[in-house]
Enzyme design. Structure first.
Site, PDB file in Angstrom:
ATOM      1  N   HIS A 130       0.002   7.124   3.848  1.00 43.26           N
ATOM      2  CA  HIS A 130       1.358   6.727   4.243  1.00 43.26           C
ATOM      3  C   HIS A 130       2.333   7.735   3.647  1.00 43.26           C
ATOM      4  O   HIS A 130       2.415   7.863   2.421  1.00 43.26           O
ATOM      5  CB  HIS A 130       1.715   5.341   3.706  1.00 43.26           C
ATOM      6  CG  HIS A 130       0.792   4.252   4.160  1.00 43.26           C
ATOM      7  ND1 HIS A 130       0.739   3.812   5.468  1.00 43.26           N
ATOM      8  CD2 HIS A 130      -0.104   3.511   3.476  1.00 43.26           C
ATOM      9  CE1 HIS A 130      -0.163   2.835   5.557  1.00 43.26           C
ATOM     10  NE2 HIS A 130      -0.688   2.643   4.375  1.00 43.26           N
ATOM     11  N   ASN A 175       2.098  -3.299   7.961  1.00 45.72           N
ATOM     12  CA  ASN A 175       3.052  -4.214   7.305  1.00 45.72           C
ATOM     13  C   ASN A 175       3.996  -3.446   6.386  1.00 45.72           C
ATOM     14  O   ASN A 175       5.140  -3.854   6.172  1.00 45.72           O
ATOM     15  CB  ASN A 175       2.290  -5.273   6.508  1.00 45.72           C
ATOM     16  CG  ASN A 175       1.640  -6.290   7.419  1.00 45.72           C
ATOM     17  OD1 ASN A 175       2.305  -7.185   7.936  1.00 45.72           O
ATOM     18  ND2 ASN A 175       0.348  -6.149   7.654  1.00 45.72           N
ATOM     19  N   ALA A 185       0.817  -1.220   0.000  1.00 45.81           N
ATOM     20  CA  ALA A 185       0.000   0.000   0.000  1.00 45.81           C
ATOM     21  C   ALA A 185       0.847   1.266   0.000  1.00 45.81           C
ATOM     22  O   ALA A 185       0.384   2.320   0.426  1.00 45.81           O
ATOM     23  CB  ALA A 185      -0.900  -0.016   1.226  1.00 45.81           C
TER      24      ALA A 185
HETATM   25  N1  LIG Z   1       2.048  -5.409   2.595  1.00 48.63           N
HETATM   26  C1  LIG Z   1       1.069  -4.523   2.568  1.00 48.63           C
HETATM   27  O1  LIG Z   1       1.218  -3.395   2.073  1.00 48.63           O
HETATM   28  C2  LIG Z   1      -0.236  -4.864   3.155  1.00 48.63           C
HETATM   29  C3  LIG Z   1      -0.407  -6.030   3.828  1.00 48.63           C
HETATM   30  N2  LIG Z   1      -1.618  -6.352   4.359  1.00 48.63           N
HETATM   31  C4  LIG Z   1      -1.698  -7.610   5.069  1.00 48.63           C
HETATM   32  O2  LIG Z   1      -2.027  -8.650   4.137  1.00 48.63           O
HETATM   33  C5  LIG Z   1      -2.778  -9.674   4.804  1.00 48.63           C
HETATM   34  C6  LIG Z   1      -4.096  -9.914   4.064  1.00 48.63           C
HETATM   35  O3  LIG Z   1      -4.848  -8.719   4.085  1.00 48.63           O
HETATM   36  P1  LIG Z   1      -6.415  -8.715   3.803  1.00 48.63           P
HETATM   37  O4  LIG Z   1      -6.732  -9.527   2.627  1.00 48.63           O
HETATM   38  O5  LIG Z   1      -6.839  -7.310   3.846  1.00 48.63           O
HETATM   39  O6  LIG Z   1      -6.946  -9.454   5.109  1.00 48.63           O
HETATM   40  P2  LIG Z   1      -8.418 -10.076   5.352  1.00 48.63           P
HETATM   41  O7  LIG Z   1      -8.575 -10.143   6.826  1.00 48.63           O
HETATM   42  O8  LIG Z   1      -9.419  -9.340   4.556  1.00 48.63           O
HETATM   43  O9  LIG Z   1      -8.293 -11.551   4.748  1.00 48.63           O
HETATM   44  C7  LIG Z   1      -7.448 -12.525   5.291  1.00 48.63           C
HETATM   45  C8  LIG Z   1      -8.132 -13.860   5.237  1.00 48.63           C
HETATM   46  O10 LIG Z   1      -7.190 -14.875   5.607  1.00 48.63           O
HETATM   47  C9  LIG Z   1      -7.828 -15.723   6.564  1.00 48.63           C
HETATM   48  N3  LIG Z   1      -6.846 -16.442   7.378  1.00 48.63           N
HETATM   49  C10 LIG Z   1      -6.353 -16.114   8.594  1.00 48.63           C
HETATM   50  N4  LIG Z   1      -5.481 -17.059   9.012  1.00 48.63           N
HETATM   51  C11 LIG Z   1      -5.428 -18.010   8.040  1.00 48.63           C
HETATM   52  C12 LIG Z   1      -4.747 -19.238   7.901  1.00 48.63           C
HETATM   53  N5  LIG Z   1      -3.926 -19.707   8.856  1.00 48.63           N
HETATM   54  N6  LIG Z   1      -4.933 -19.964   6.774  1.00 48.63           N
HETATM   55  C13 LIG Z   1      -5.789 -19.529   5.816  1.00 48.63           C
HETATM   56  N7  LIG Z   1      -6.489 -18.373   5.909  1.00 48.63           N
HETATM   57  C14 LIG Z   1      -6.302 -17.608   6.988  1.00 48.63           C
HETATM   58  C15 LIG Z   1      -8.688 -14.765   7.356  1.00 48.63           C
HETATM   59  O11 LIG Z   1      -9.654 -15.451   8.140  1.00 48.63           O
HETATM   60  P3  LIG Z   1     -10.126 -14.723   9.528  1.00 48.63           P
HETATM   61  O12 LIG Z   1     -10.821 -13.462   9.115  1.00 48.63           O
HETATM   62  O13 LIG Z   1     -11.029 -15.724  10.153  1.00 48.63           O
HETATM   63  O14 LIG Z   1      -8.877 -14.457  10.316  1.00 48.63           O
HETATM   64  C16 LIG Z   1      -9.296 -13.959   6.233  1.00 48.63           C
HETATM   65  O15 LIG Z   1     -10.377 -14.607   5.619  1.00 48.63           O
HETATM   66  C17 LIG Z   1      -2.982  -9.167   6.238  1.00 48.63           C
HETATM   67  O16 LIG Z   1      -1.992  -9.700   7.087  1.00 48.63           O
HETATM   68  C18 LIG Z   1      -2.794  -7.665   6.098  1.00 48.63           C
HETATM   69  O17 LIG Z   1      -2.433  -7.058   7.312  1.00 48.63           O
HETATM   70  C19 LIG Z   1      -2.705  -5.540   4.182  1.00 48.63           C
HETATM   71  C20 LIG Z   1      -2.566  -4.363   3.512  1.00 48.63           C
HETATM   72  C21 LIG Z   1      -1.326  -3.900   2.995  1.00 48.63           C
HETATM   73  O1  LIG Z   2      -3.231  -1.117   3.479  1.00 48.82           O
HETATM   74  C1  LIG Z   2      -2.604  -0.279   4.133  1.00 48.82           C
HETATM   75  O2  LIG Z   2      -2.843   0.938   4.130  1.00 48.82           O
HETATM   76  C2  LIG Z   2      -1.434  -0.707   4.928  1.00 48.82           C
HETATM   77  C3  LIG Z   2      -1.671  -1.868   5.767  1.00 48.82           C
HETATM   78  O3  LIG Z   2      -2.774  -2.184   6.147  1.00 48.82           O
HETATM   79  C4  LIG Z   2      -0.485  -2.628   6.152  1.00 48.82           C
HETATM   80  O4  LIG Z   2       0.618  -2.267   5.739  1.00 48.82           O
HETATM   81  O5  LIG Z   2      -0.651  -3.621   6.868  1.00 48.82           O
END
Ligand SMILES: NC(=O)C1=CN([C@@H]2O[C@H](COP(=O)(O)OP(=O)(O)OC[C@H]3O[C@@H](n4cnc5c(N)ncnc54)[C@H](OP(=O)(O)O)[C@@H]3O)[C@@H](O)[C@H]2O)C=CC1
Ligand SMILES: O=C([O-])CC(=O)C(=O)O
Length: 268
Positions: free
Chosen positions: A219, A189, A121
């Site tokens: 950000h 993250n 992001a």
């Molecule tokens: N690098 C970056 O810039 C960014 C990273 N992220 C990160 O990316 C990841 C995904 O984000 P996002 O799609 O928004 O998250 P969501 O919460 O929308 O989706 C994640 C899904 O994964 C499921 N899940 C949790 N644990 C497991 C497991 N062990 N095995 C399989 N599925 C699992 C969750 O279930 P449940 O809801 O039941 O936990 C949920 O359905 C997060 O960690 C988020 O913080 C997000 C934004 C930016």
């Molecule tokens: O999506 C964003 O703005 C950033 C975020 O959640 C992350 O880095 O985990």
């Protein structure tokens, strides 16, 4: 290419839809602890099937894309690279522990698996990557999010901060990236990505601001070094289905998948 997507939430569902339209992607395996979510996503796609665990189809898989949680990433990534399969990691904060990360990267090297970490992001990561080939003096990330994006953070609950009762812009965290990614595992993250490229988790300064009027996940990345100075400010649209996550994060995962599939590296 056959891919496995771990996590069918905000990012995973969008990535799966985009992958379904890519001719280079032949098969999509979907995993989620909420099987109904994976089933829903698979139902509208041509190439997707739901599996119980990432290990089920690992022998038939070229790339695993983790889009779940830091805890899940930490569990899945070592198994994937140990089988020589490439992995893309979205929950980048899972790499904060130095011993864990060094072991994972070493294992990937030994088993000839690649680890891909998209820009997520955040804009400006490309410049930081280039700048860090020479001396970097400072790296700072200032993140501003609204109450919906910061709801449910245990650290804030423990401090008695009720996010929906805050009336003016408030700094809720100021400190190193190392603590930030642990305290806000679903919000910052991007600080881990920046740390991995620049000055590391202890010297990357993070400020998190709660703004009751915020309509974006913003950000502001600032860094200085021998190359000069840079400021990259991203005003992200939060996803409606998960306001903690910005739309650009899903697009970054899609863009990374396209680069990997097509072997086209523009703006590297
Ligand atoms: N690098 C970056 O810039 C960014 C990273 N992220 C990160 O990316 C990841 C995904 O984000 P996002 O799609 O928004 O998250 P969501 O919460 O929308 O989706 C994640 C899904 O994964 C499921 N899940 C949790 N644990 C497991 C497991 N062990 N095995 C399989 N599925 C699992 C969750 O279930 P449940 O809801 O039941 O936990 C949920 O359905 C997060 O960690 C988020 O913080 C997000 C934004 C930016
Ligand atoms: O999506 C964003 O703005 C950033 C975020 O959640 C992350 O880095 O985990």
């Amino acid at each position: 290419m056959r891919i496995t997507i771990v996590g069918c939430g905000s990012i995973g569902s969008r990535l799966a839809k985009a992958a379904d339209d890519m001719e280079e992607v032949k098969r999509i395996y979907l995993v989620d602890i909420r099987k109904d979510l994976a089933d829903n996503v698979a139902a509208s796609l041509r190439k997707a099937i739901v599996v119980d665990s990432v290990e089920d189809e690992l022998y038939h898989c070229d790339l695993v894309i983790e889009a779940s949680s830091q805890a899940a990433a930490k569990e899945v990534a070592p198994k994937v690279v140990a089988r020589g399969v490439d992995i893309m990691i979205m929950s980048v904060g899972s790499l904060v522990d130095d011993d864990y990360r060094n072991t994972l990267f070493q294992s990937a090297k030994e088993h000839e698996a690649k680890i891909f970490i998209p820009t997520g992001a955040l804009c400006g990561v490309d410049g930081l990557r280039s700048a860090s080939c020479d001396e970097i003096d400072s790296v700072e990330l200032i993140t501003t999010k609204g109450p919906k994006s910061l709801a449910g953070v245990q650290y804030l609950v423990d401090k008695g901060i009720e996010v929906d009762k805050i009336k003016e812009k408030t700094v809720i965290y100021l400190g190193p990236a190392r603590e930030a990614v642990k305290i806000f595992p679903k919000n910052i993250n991007v600080a881990a990505t920046v740390s991995l490229l620049g000055l590391g988790f202890d010297r990357t300064k993070v400020t998190i601001v709660l703004d009751p009027a915020a309509t974006s996940n913003s950000h502001e990345l600032r860094f200085e070094g021998k190359f000069g100075k840079a400021v990259a400010h991203t005003f992200n649209v939060p996803e409606a289905d998960n306001p903690k996550t910005s739309h650009l994060a899903a697009l970054a995962a899609i863009s990374a998948l396209k680069r990997i599939c097509r072997n086209e590296w523009i703006g590297v």
